[in-house]
Design a protein around this motif. Structure first.
Motif: not given
Length: 127
Positions: A96-101
């Motif tokens: 979840f640190r990746r905004p797209c994911l």
């Protein structure tokens, strides 16, 4: 309205996924204390955010240092400020640190929450 802490996470205490998630996520000490508030215990606060366009039936809300993060943005922010102290927090941060994911996965999480509440006979917060 209530006397609220500076930083808080507003979530649905009737949802077992939400409740377990907020218990397991370990926020870094650097952000200071973050109060965990069950929206069902704070209906005026939930209504205030609903009036601002944040439907807490569709997502958790994080108020951190005066900024509001809701839904996928909330989960993303929590991943960024959580510690990597255990396996859950390491996995949570990795995903979840990746905004797209966060944006891609959050609708499925929200639908799963809605289905779970329905199966448990729990009602949504009033609109």
């Amino acid at each position: 309205m209530e006397n609220l802490p500076r930083n808080y996470l507003l979530y649905d205490g009737d949802c077992p996924f939400c409740t377990n998630y907020v218990r397991m996520v370990q926020l870094r000490k650097a952000v200071g204390p973050v109060a965990l508030l069950n929206m069902r215990d704070h209906p005026d606060l939930a209504a205030s955010y609903r009036a601002q366009g944040y439907d807490l039936n569709d997502g958790m809300l994080l108020r951190l240092d005066g900024h509001i993060y809701w839904g996928a943005d909330c989960i993303n922010r929590l991943a960024l400020i959580s510690s990597g102290s255990d396996l859950f927090n390491q996995i949570n941060a990795a995903i979840f640190r990746r905004p797209c994911l966060s944006a891609a996965l959050y609708p499925f999480m929200s639908r799963g929450r809605a289905l779970t509440l329905a199966l448990l006979g729990k009602k949504k917060m009033p609109a």
